[in-house]
Design a protein around this motif. Structure first.
Motif, PDB file in Angstrom:
ATOM      1  N   TYR A 151     -23.221 -23.151 -60.824  1.00  0.00           N
ATOM      2  CA  TYR A 151     -23.287 -22.174 -59.737  1.00  0.00           C
ATOM      3  C   TYR A 151     -24.400 -22.539 -58.760  1.00  0.00           C
ATOM      4  O   TYR A 151     -25.505 -22.925 -59.171  1.00  0.00           O
ATOM      5  N   ALA A 152     -24.101 -22.381 -57.480  1.00  0.00           N
ATOM      6  CA  ALA A 152     -25.083 -22.611 -56.423  1.00  0.00           C
ATOM      7  C   ALA A 152     -25.427 -21.269 -55.786  1.00  0.00           C
ATOM      8  O   ALA A 152     -24.538 -20.544 -55.334  1.00  0.00           O
ATOM      9  N   ILE A 153     -26.718 -20.935 -55.757  1.00  0.00           N
ATOM     10  CA  ILE A 153     -27.183 -19.651 -55.226  1.00  0.00           C
ATOM     11  C   ILE A 153     -27.896 -19.893 -53.900  1.00  0.00           C
ATOM     12  O   ILE A 153     -28.793 -20.736 -53.813  1.00  0.00           O
ATOM     13  N   ALA A 154     -27.508 -19.131 -52.873  1.00  0.00           N
ATOM     14  CA  ALA A 154     -28.149 -19.296 -51.567  1.00  0.00           C
ATOM     15  C   ALA A 154     -28.060 -18.008 -50.756  1.00  0.00           C
ATOM     16  O   ALA A 154     -26.989 -17.403 -50.666  1.00  0.00           O
ATOM     17  N   ARG A 155     -29.179 -17.608 -50.174  1.00  0.00           N
ATOM     18  CA  ARG A 155     -29.166 -16.444 -49.289  1.00  0.00           C
ATOM     19  C   ARG A 155     -28.511 -16.826 -47.967  1.00  0.00           C
ATOM     20  O   ARG A 155     -28.752 -17.899 -47.417  1.00  0.00           O
ATOM     21  N   GLN A 156     -27.673 -15.930 -47.459  1.00  0.00           N
ATOM     22  CA  GLN A 156     -26.977 -16.169 -46.208  1.00  0.00           C
ATOM     23  C   GLN A 156     -27.896 -15.911 -45.020  1.00  0.00           C
ATOM     24  O   GLN A 156     -28.812 -15.083 -45.092  1.00  0.00           O
ATOM     25  N   ALA A 157     -27.656 -16.603 -43.945  1.00  0.00           N
ATOM     26  CA  ALA A 157     -28.449 -16.416 -42.731  1.00  0.00           C
ATOM     27  C   ALA A 157     -28.189 -15.026 -42.155  1.00  0.00           C
ATOM     28  O   ALA A 157     -27.086 -14.478 -42.312  1.00  0.00           O
ATOM     29  N   PRO A 158     -29.184 -14.421 -41.517  1.00  0.00           N
ATOM     30  CA  PRO A 158     -28.979 -13.097 -40.913  1.00  0.00           C
ATOM     31  C   PRO A 158     -27.871 -13.143 -39.862  1.00  0.00           C
ATOM     32  O   PRO A 158     -27.699 -14.144 -39.166  1.00  0.00           O
ATOM     33  N   LEU A 159     -27.118 -12.065 -39.796  1.00  0.00           N
ATOM     34  CA  LEU A 159     -26.098 -11.952 -38.765  1.00  0.00           C
ATOM     35  C   LEU A 159     -26.755 -11.692 -37.417  1.00  0.00           C
ATOM     36  O   LEU A 159     -27.940 -11.347 -37.338  1.00  0.00           O
ATOM     37  N   LYS A 160     -25.997 -11.852 -36.372  1.00  0.00           N
ATOM     38  CA  LYS A 160     -26.528 -11.629 -35.030  1.00  0.00           C
ATOM     39  C   LYS A 160     -27.084 -10.218 -34.920  1.00  0.00           C
ATOM     40  O   LYS A 160     -26.416  -9.237 -35.275  1.00  0.00           O
ATOM     41  N   GLY A 161     -28.310 -10.114 -34.457  1.00  0.00           N
ATOM     42  CA  GLY A 161     -28.954  -8.816 -34.314  1.00  0.00           C
ATOM     43  C   GLY A 161     -29.769  -8.411 -35.527  1.00  0.00           C
ATOM     44  O   GLY A 161     -30.527  -7.434 -35.475  1.00  0.00           O
ATOM     45  N   GLU A 162     -29.628  -9.148 -36.660  1.00  0.00           N
ATOM     46  CA  GLU A 162     -30.392  -8.859 -37.865  1.00  0.00           C
ATOM     47  C   GLU A 162     -31.654  -9.712 -37.914  1.00  0.00           C
ATOM     48  O   GLU A 162     -31.646 -10.868 -37.494  1.00  0.00           O
ATOM     49  N   LYS A 163     -32.722  -9.139 -38.446  1.00  0.00           N
ATOM     50  CA  LYS A 163     -33.949  -9.905 -38.635  1.00  0.00           C
ATOM     51  C   LYS A 163     -33.928 -10.628 -39.974  1.00  0.00           C
ATOM     52  O   LYS A 163     -34.392 -11.770 -40.095  1.00  0.00           O
ATOM     53  N   ARG A 167     -27.752 -10.587 -48.048  1.00  0.00           N
ATOM     54  CA  ARG A 167     -26.537 -11.159 -48.616  1.00  0.00           C
ATOM     55  C   ARG A 167     -26.844 -12.481 -49.322  1.00  0.00           C
ATOM     56  O   ARG A 167     -27.373 -13.411 -48.715  1.00  0.00           O
ATOM     57  N   VAL A 168     -26.496 -12.533 -50.595  1.00  0.00           N
ATOM     58  CA  VAL A 168     -26.728 -13.736 -51.400  1.00  0.00           C
ATOM     59  C   VAL A 168     -25.370 -14.251 -51.874  1.00  0.00           C
ATOM     60  O   VAL A 168     -24.629 -13.542 -52.552  1.00  0.00           O
ATOM     61  N   VAL A 196     -20.217 -12.717 -52.649  1.00  0.00           N
ATOM     62  CA  VAL A 196     -21.516 -12.288 -52.140  1.00  0.00           C
ATOM     63  C   VAL A 196     -21.981 -11.034 -52.867  1.00  0.00           C
ATOM     64  O   VAL A 196     -21.192 -10.118 -53.117  1.00  0.00           O
ATOM     65  N   VAL A 197     -23.260 -11.015 -53.235  1.00  0.00           N
ATOM     66  CA  VAL A 197     -23.893  -9.812 -53.770  1.00  0.00           C
ATOM     67  C   VAL A 197     -25.029  -9.428 -52.829  1.00  0.00           C
ATOM     68  O   VAL A 197     -25.535 -10.271 -52.077  1.00  0.00           O
ATOM     69  N   LEU A 198     -25.428  -8.170 -52.889  1.00  0.00           N
ATOM     70  CA  LEU A 198     -26.420  -7.672 -51.942  1.00  0.00           C
ATOM     71  C   LEU A 198     -27.736  -7.306 -52.624  1.00  0.00           C
ATOM     72  O   LEU A 198     -27.783  -6.440 -53.491  1.00  0.00           O
ATOM     73  N   PHE A 199     -28.793  -8.009 -52.259  1.00  0.00           N
ATOM     74  CA  PHE A 199     -30.158  -7.630 -52.619  1.00  0.00           C
ATOM     75  C   PHE A 199     -31.118  -8.391 -51.708  1.00  0.00           C
ATOM     76  O   PHE A 199     -30.872  -9.528 -51.314  1.00  0.00           O
ATOM     77  N   ALA A 200     -32.213  -7.732 -51.362  1.00  0.00           N
ATOM     78  CA  ALA A 200     -33.163  -8.314 -50.425  1.00  0.00           C
ATOM     79  C   ALA A 200     -34.227  -9.159 -51.110  1.00  0.00           C
ATOM     80  O   ALA A 200     -34.795 -10.068 -50.498  1.00  0.00           O
ATOM     81  N   SER A 201     -34.510  -8.878 -52.390  1.00  0.00           N
ATOM     82  CA  SER A 201     -35.584  -9.566 -53.109  1.00  0.00           C
ATOM     83  C   SER A 201     -35.401 -11.083 -53.090  1.00  0.00           C
ATOM     84  O   SER A 201     -34.285 -11.588 -53.215  1.00  0.00           O
ATOM     85  N   LEU A 238     -20.107 -12.021 -63.757  1.00  0.00           N
ATOM     86  CA  LEU A 238     -19.401 -13.145 -63.148  1.00  0.00           C
ATOM     87  C   LEU A 238     -17.884 -12.969 -63.184  1.00  0.00           C
ATOM     88  O   LEU A 238     -17.182 -13.611 -62.395  1.00  0.00           O
ATOM     89  N   GLU A 239     -17.383 -12.141 -64.074  1.00  0.00           N
ATOM     90  CA  GLU A 239     -15.941 -11.889 -64.114  1.00  0.00           C
ATOM     91  C   GLU A 239     -15.536 -10.883 -63.038  1.00  0.00           C
ATOM     92  O   GLU A 239     -14.553 -11.075 -62.329  1.00  0.00           O
ATOM     93  N   LYS A 240     -16.325  -9.833 -62.890  1.00  0.00           N
ATOM     94  CA  LYS A 240     -16.039  -8.837 -61.861  1.00  0.00           C
ATOM     95  C   LYS A 240     -16.556  -9.263 -60.487  1.00  0.00           C
ATOM     96  O   LYS A 240     -16.204  -8.671 -59.469  1.00  0.00           O
ATOM     97  N   LYS A 241     -17.435 -10.269 -60.492  1.00  0.00           N
ATOM     98  CA  LYS A 241     -18.017 -10.810 -59.260  1.00  0.00           C
ATOM     99  C   LYS A 241     -18.763  -9.724 -58.475  1.00  0.00           C
ATOM    100  O   LYS A 241     -18.566  -9.540 -57.284  1.00  0.00           O
ATOM    101  N   LYS A 242     -19.665  -9.031 -59.216  1.00  0.00           N
ATOM    102  CA  LYS A 242     -20.424  -7.973 -58.573  1.00  0.00           C
ATOM    103  C   LYS A 242     -21.769  -7.770 -59.273  1.00  0.00           C
ATOM    104  O   LYS A 242     -21.924  -8.094 -60.460  1.00  0.00           O
ATOM    105  N   LEU A 243     -22.711  -7.249 -58.525  1.00  0.00           N
ATOM    106  CA  LEU A 243     -24.015  -6.882 -59.059  1.00  0.00           C
ATOM    107  C   LEU A 243     -23.860  -5.558 -59.796  1.00  0.00           C
ATOM    108  O   LEU A 243     -23.437  -4.558 -59.219  1.00  0.00           O
ATOM    109  N   ILE A 244     -24.175  -5.549 -61.102  1.00  0.00           N
ATOM    110  CA  ILE A 244     -23.921  -4.342 -61.893  1.00  0.00           C
ATOM    111  C   ILE A 244     -25.189  -3.626 -62.339  1.00  0.00           C
ATOM    112  O   ILE A 244     -25.134  -2.468 -62.766  1.00  0.00           O
TER     113      ILE A 244
END
Length: 282
Positions: A151-163, A167-168, A196-201, A238-244
């Motif tokens: 597995y490769a883990i990488a935070r996504q770049a901010p969308l337009k207008g986001e600082k 999204r990971v 994609v899962v969502l966390f800022a840390s 990893l089966e449900k593909k979500k942060l639980i």
């Protein structure tokens, strides 16, 4: 004594009591070593391999609590951050332990597959991902030995207008065999799955056990206030593909959570700065 002050003391004591129920400092070992920050950790049998930025490793015997040896990776250098470290399932003919997968982190964000020998390490394989002909940024490479995936883990770049971005992206590839050669280059067509899962840390290392991926995240207490500073272990199905689940580390350690692995069925969390390896209830 002011009643509000008494309440705050009681509340703080309750927080400490709750924290002690889910974590315990097992090994008071420093994180920063010879001026280099603590990074990945991987456990094999009763030995914890503790890495620092640049590729130096200390081996901690988990029974005695003593450092029994030190060495540099074959891939050691200023670019080798070792954001994560995971043992694989294959062993070199001359090896006594499985090869280890090291996350370079810094561009070109490769995965170094090394054989750790008694006297020296050797680089067996280098893995990287390209998208549209360009190297893809990968923060951490995490091995799923049971199902032979990488597995490769990488935070996504901010969308337009986001600082900043919360999204990971977690991308799944087959785990190459060592016999496939010294260089493996994955492209878009090699990606088995992605979600994609969502966390800022801030993303650190990680480990897979069963169907779950455990990602230590966040920064040290001195970074409080930064968008990615909150310390927690993110549990991903990893089966449900979500942060639980999210395990709060705020009162466990003031140091940066770096990596996590299992010893005798218990989760051990390796921390940076002043360090410490904690037994954590997941």
């Amino acid at each position: 004594m002011d009643s509000r002050y008494k309440f705050l003391i009681m509340l703080w004591g309750l927080c400490i009591a709750i924290s002690s129920c889910i974590a315990q400092l097992k090994y008071p070992i420093v994180g920063t070593y010879k001026g280099k920050s603590a990074q990945g950790m991987a456990i094999w049998n009763d030995e914890a391999f503790l890495f620092n930025d640049g590729g130096h490793c200390r081996v901690l015997n988990l029974n005695s609590g003593l450092i029994i040896r030190e060495f540099d990776l074959a891939s050691a250098g200023k670019n080798t951050h070792v954001n994560a470290a995971c043992f694989g399932k294959e062993t070199q003919k001359e090896g006594t332990i499985p090869v280890i997968y090291i996350s370079e982190y810094k561009t070109p964000s490769r995965c170094f597959v090394e054989n750790i020998g008694d006297s020296a390490c050797s680089l067996i394989q280098t893995i990287k991902i390209t998208e549209k002909g360009k190297d893809k940024f990968v923060q951490s490479w995490i091995v799923d030995n049971k199902n032979a995936f990488l597995y490769a883990i990488a935070r996504q770049a901010p969308l337009k207008g986001e600082k900043n971005s919360n999204r990971v992206r977690i991308s799944k590839y087959r785990l190459p065999q060592l016999s496939e050669g010294p260089v493996i280059v994955f492209s878009e067509k090699d990606c088995v799955d992605s979600f994609v899962v969502l966390f800022a840390s801030g993303t650190q290392g990680g480990v897979i056990k069963g169907r779950y991926m455990y990602l230590p995240t966040g920064l040290q207490e001195s970074a409080r206030g930064r968008y990615n500073a909150e310390r927690a272990i993110q549990v991903i199905d990893l089966e449900k593909k979500k942060l639980i689940k999210r395990i709060d580390l705020t009162y466990i350690t003031t140091n940066e959570p770096e990596d996590l692995d299992f010893f005798e069925g218990k989760a051990l969390l390796y921390c940076g700065q002043e360090g410490g390896i904690y037994k954590v209830k997941l």
